[in-house]
Design an enzyme around this catalytic site. Structure first.
Site, PDB file in Angstrom:
ATOM      1  CG  ASP A  89      35.142  45.891  36.741  1.00 47.24           C
ATOM      2  OD1 ASP A  89      34.733  45.760  37.910  1.00 47.24           O
ATOM      3  OD2 ASP A  89      36.096  45.224  36.279  1.00 47.24           O
ATOM      4  CD  GLU A  93      36.236  40.817  40.535  1.00 41.00           C
ATOM      5  OE1 GLU A  93      36.630  39.793  41.131  1.00 41.00           O
ATOM      6  OE2 GLU A  93      35.558  40.767  39.496  1.00 41.00           O
TER       7      GLU A  93
END
Ligand code: ZN
Length: 398
Positions: A75, A140
């Site tokens: 991500d 994250e």
């Protein structure tokens, strides 16, 4: 498709717009790279009430020990104003000797290089003398609730055990080879509110101004220093990050005043002992802080932010020596072993196995025009490849 070229790998990953919590095709792209190398790939979806589901990936090559984990995230943070980018953030365009795109250094670049390193290792040496796994989250940069922590627990419950982990986050301040992270400071945040009595600024004897008591409480947290640091860690540091009264009128004494703080602490503390020290300082300052002149003992309330980050330090020589030796062999630099910077998902991994972090140069992470020199991608791939050989040569099954 050959995945031994880190540039092509990274272009494919950047072209997936995987802004947290969207998968954006990034994990599917990674899966397509890992399957031909012989990995068994599993996709794990994590859920939490009130939050969007997040896709994660776990892939393993081999069944034997020793078992090395590579951890990271696909991500990325939002691109911000796309018009400000000199190249579209998800186009993965190359200009000169640099590749542009969101996630180029944080941290699709690290993943692209590790995939390439594994591919080259297999081409040269055959299957590893043990196992390699990828533990990759899509959460994250967001709340980190449906990510690494749950993925680790899920894998461990299936019986997965690891001997060491390398996290591919960008760790180098200026040049590839500057810095390996071998630990992280802990982090605790909170909010302190002092209550008084609202009133007219011209009639203070009828009121209690909470600002008068709040300031000594804030000062007591900032000074004296919590400690002087250790050989591995800088001194613990508390910052008051906000002071809020919310009072637009200059002639009104407010009823309440609040300040927020965050402390980054080293391994002379735990989250619990650092909280106890904060309370001790607040109590001492409150006992001594008049609300109105002549009145003793301010009344304060503290609310801790939900989840502290725990401090850790890795002392595993096999992991650190293999990584440090690989960096020096490829770049000629002796990397600094550091514990600086913010928290990372390594704080969850340290509960399962020794963990160190090494990746690209972090200068453009989260910025407009995030980009990576093509040469760095090649050098990082070589470092990861050398690390793989050294680690599997040195590691003993646990
Ligand atoms: Zn990152």
């Amino acid at each position: 498709m050959s995945v031994s070229d880190p540039v092509a790998n990274l272009q494919a990953l950047i072209r997936c717009p995987s802004v947290t919590p969207a998968e954006g095709g990034a994990l599917s792209t990674l899966e397509a790279m890992l399957l031909p190398l012989g990995f068994t790939v599993e996709r794990m979806v994590a859920s939490e009430p009130g939050m969007p589901d997040v896709e994660n990936l776990y892939a393993r090559l081999g069944t034997e020990e020793p078992h090395l984990m590579f951890a990271g995230h696909t991500d990325v943070v939002p691109p911000g104003e796309e018009a400000s980018w000199s190249h579209p953030p998800f186009a993965a365009e190359i200009e000169g000797d640099e590749l542009f795109g969101r996630g180029a250094v944080d941290m699709k670049g690290g993943i692209a290089c590790f995939v390439a390193a594994v591919a080259r290792h297999i081409e040269t040496h055959g299957a590893p003398k043990g196992s390699i796994s990828f533990l990759i989250t899509g959460d994250e940069e967001g709340p980190s609730v449906n990510g690494t922590e749950k993925l680790l627990r899920w894998a461990a419950e299936k019986g997965e055990r690891w001997d060491a982990c390398l996290v591919g986050e960008p760790t180098n301040p200026d040049h590839l080879g500057d810095m390996i992270k071998i630990g992280r400071r802990g982090s605790v945040s909170g909010r302190v509110t002092v209550s008084g009595v609202q009133g007219h600024a011209a009639y203070p004897h009828l009121a209690d101004n909470p600002v008068r008591a709040l300031l000594p409480l804030a000062s007591a947290l900032m000074d004296p220093p919590f400690d002087a640091g250790t050989p591995e860690f800088p001194a613990s540091n508390l910052e008051v990050t906000s002071i809020d009264v919310g009072n637009p009128a200059t002639n009104v004494i407010p009823a309440r005043a609040t300040f927020a703080f965050n402390i980054r602490f080293n391994d002379t503390w735990t989250a619990d002992t650092v909280k106890a020290e904060i309370l001790r300082r607040l109590d001492a300052a409150a006992a001594d802080s008049p609300l109105r002149p002549g009145r003793k003992a301010a009344i304060y309330e503290i609310v801790w932010a939900e989840r502290p980050s725990h401090v850790f330090l890795t002392r595993n020589n096999g992991l650190i020596a293999s990584l440090s030796g690989a960096v020096e062999e490829v770049t000629g630099r002796v990397p600094q072993l550091s514990t600086t910077g913010g928290t990372s998902d390594a704080r969850f991994i340290k509960d399962y196995c020794p963990v160190a972090e090494f990746g690209l140069v972090g200068q453009t992470m989260h910025m407009v025009d995030e980009r990576v020199p093509l040469a760095d991608l090649e050098v990082l791939t070589q470092i990861y490849g050398t690390f793989l050989s050294r680690w599997f040569d040195n590691a003993l099954p646990s």
